[in-house]
Every structure is written in structure tokens, then in C-alpha cells.
Motif scaffolding. Structure first.
Motif, short mmCIF file in Angstrom:
data_model
loop_
_atom_site.label_atom_id
_atom_site.label_comp_id
_atom_site.label_asym_id
_atom_site.label_seq_id
_atom_site.Cartn_x
_atom_site.Cartn_y
_atom_site.Cartn_z
N GLU A 69 -4.52 -16.36 11.41
CA GLU A 69 -4.20 -16.40 9.98
C GLU A 69 -4.95 -17.53 9.30
OE1 GLU A 69 -3.45 -14.87 6.93
OE2 GLU A 69 -2.20 -13.94 8.44
N GLU A 92 0.68 1.38 8.23
CA GLU A 92 0.36 -0.05 8.37
C GLU A 92 -0.74 -0.25 9.41
OE1 GLU A 92 0.03 -3.56 7.45
OE2 GLU A 92 1.75 -2.64 6.52
N THR A 93 -1.78 -1.04 9.03
CA THR A 93 -2.91 -1.28 9.94
C THR A 93 -3.01 -2.74 10.37
OG1 THR A 93 -4.40 -1.63 8.06
CG2 THR A 93 -4.25 0.61 8.96
N ARG A 94 -2.18 -3.61 9.82
CA ARG A 94 -2.25 -5.02 10.19
C ARG A 94 -1.67 -5.25 11.58
NH1 ARG A 94 0.28 -7.35 4.70
NH2 ARG A 94 1.32 -5.35 4.81
N LYS A 95 -2.09 -6.35 12.20
CA LYS A 95 -1.63 -6.68 13.54
C LYS A 95 -0.17 -7.11 13.52
CE LYS A 95 -6.08 -8.54 14.94
NZ LYS A 95 -6.77 -9.74 15.37
N PRO A 112 -2.11 -11.27 4.95
CA PRO A 112 -3.29 -10.39 4.98
C PRO A 112 -3.69 -9.93 6.39
CG PRO A 112 -3.67 -12.23 3.50
CD PRO A 112 -2.37 -12.49 4.18
N MET A 113 -3.39 -10.71 7.42
CA MET A 113 -3.79 -10.36 8.80
C MET A 113 -2.65 -9.74 9.61
SD MET A 113 -7.00 -11.31 9.51
CE MET A 113 -7.00 -11.56 11.24
N TYR A 114 -1.40 -10.13 9.31
CA TYR A 114 -0.27 -9.75 10.17
C TYR A 114 0.84 -9.09 9.35
CZ TYR A 114 -2.32 -12.80 13.70
OH TYR A 114 -3.15 -13.37 14.61
N ARG A 115 1.62 -8.26 10.07
CA ARG A 115 2.82 -7.66 9.48
C ARG A 115 3.87 -7.56 10.57
NH1 ARG A 115 4.59 -4.02 5.36
NH2 ARG A 115 6.83 -4.16 5.56
#
Length: 197
Positions: A133, A87-90, A154-157
Motif C-alpha cells: 500500500e 472485486e479485483t483488489r487483493k 486502492p490496492m486492497y479490499r
């Protein structure tokens, strides 16, 4: 493990303790025997490690499926774990607070069983801040289970294990667009709630 179980250990011990004066040999062989004795130590005794064990790859590093799982379930769990690792999302900032519903008898008369401790709270409120977001609410993917909340945009996880089990059916969510904050209100499902309420 005893020292005397292995015959090689006994012979090495004999060589280590053997007196060089008892040997009939030249001075060259005495020097060799002394150098051999200097090289012997505690690690020379006991069973020898297998040489094949060092060259074989370690199969214990690969997790094997549990006996009660099918191969498909195991592969699915491995794929989920790999996705979490890659995972690469913030990860968004979040805050957890507790809420209790109090009545007049609790506030003024103190006749109820409720205290100001979190053990008397019925709801867990989770505020997730996502300032960068840009997508709408319907494009956010949220999954609420009894022990975990999984939010993907799309920006966060955010994959958040919960401190208390909750009832997903009695949970609600609200998104504040001006603050870009998602507020989840989750009803806690604890074992001793009949004592606290």
C-alpha cells in the motif's frame, strides 16, 4: 403418488404385460410389439413432464425482492452484491487476537472470575498487513459495524465478518507506517459478559 392415478400409466402397464400370443397379427407386427416392449421401462410410467418447462427460462435463478423490502433497498443490495463479486483488489493478510485487562488480583491472588480462555477477553485485536500500500491513512476507507469490518484502499479490499459482535463506538484504529499494518482494537459485545467479568 399412486401408479393408478394416471390412466396412461395403466395402459402402458397393460402393453408391457400383454402376452404376444393373444394377439392375432403377422410376424412383422410381433417384431414391432417386441421392440416396443423393449423400449418401455420404469421411466415411461407416471405423469409426463411439460414440454414448455424445458424451453422456458428458469425464473427461480433471479432473486426476487423480499416482501418487507422496497425496490430501492433491493436494488441497493443487488448493486452491493455485484460489486463484491466483481472485486479485483487483493485481499490483505490479517490476524485476530484477543486481549484482556488483568489486575494484580487476577495475576497473583486469582480472586477474579477471569481465566486464560478467550471467553474472559474484552477486546478483539485485528492486525491487517498491507505491504504494497502506498496511499496515506486518510485515503483509506474503513467501515466498522457490529458484525463486519470493511476496509477499502486502492490496492486492497477486506470484507471481514466477525466471530463475535463488537461495539463500534468503543473501537479504535491505529496505522503503523513502518510496518504498513492497520491495527483495530474492538470492544466485544457479548451476551454473557456479566458472567465472565
Amino acid at each position: 403418488m399412486s401408479l393408478f392415478e394416471n390412466a396412461d400409466s395403466i395402459l402402458l402397464l397393460k402393453k408391457l404385460l400383454q402376452n404376444p400370443e393373444n394377439e392375432d397379427s403377422s410376424s412383422d407386427s410381433e417384431d414391432e410389439n417386441q421392440s416396443k416392449r423393449k423400449n418401455l421401462g420404469p421411466s415411461n410410467f407416471g405423469p409426463r413432464p411439460q414440454s414448455n418447462a424445458l424451453t422456458k427460462p428458469d425464473s427461480s435463478l433471479k432473486p426476487e425482492p423480499k416482501k418487507d423490502q422496497s425496490i430501492e433497498e433491493w436494488l441497493e443490495a443487488q448493486e452491493k452484491e455485484d460489486n463484491d463479486i466483481l472485486e479485483t483488489r487483493k485481499r490483505p493478510e490479517y490476524k485476530i487476537t484477543y486481549k484482556q485487562s488483568v489486575g494484580t488480583e487476577d495475576v497473583f491472588l486469582q480472586m477474579g472470575n477471569k481465566t486464560s480462555a478467550s471467553s474472559s477477553c474484552e477486546d478483539m485485536i485485528i492486525e491487517i498487513e498491507m505491504p504494497e500500500e502506498t496511499v496515506a491513512v486518510h485515503q483509506m476507507d474503513i467501515s466498522v459495524t457490529e458484525n463486519e469490518i470493511d476496509l477499502a484502499t486502492p490496492m486492497y479490499r477486506l470484507k471481514l465478518p466477525l466471530t463475535h459482535p463488537i461495539n463500534p463506538d468503543k473501537s479504535s484504529a491505529k496505522y503503523f507506517t513502518e510496518r504498513k499494518t492497520l491495527c483495530l482494537t474492538c470492544r466485544m459485545n457479548r451476551e454473557y459478559d456479566y458472567v465472565n467479568f
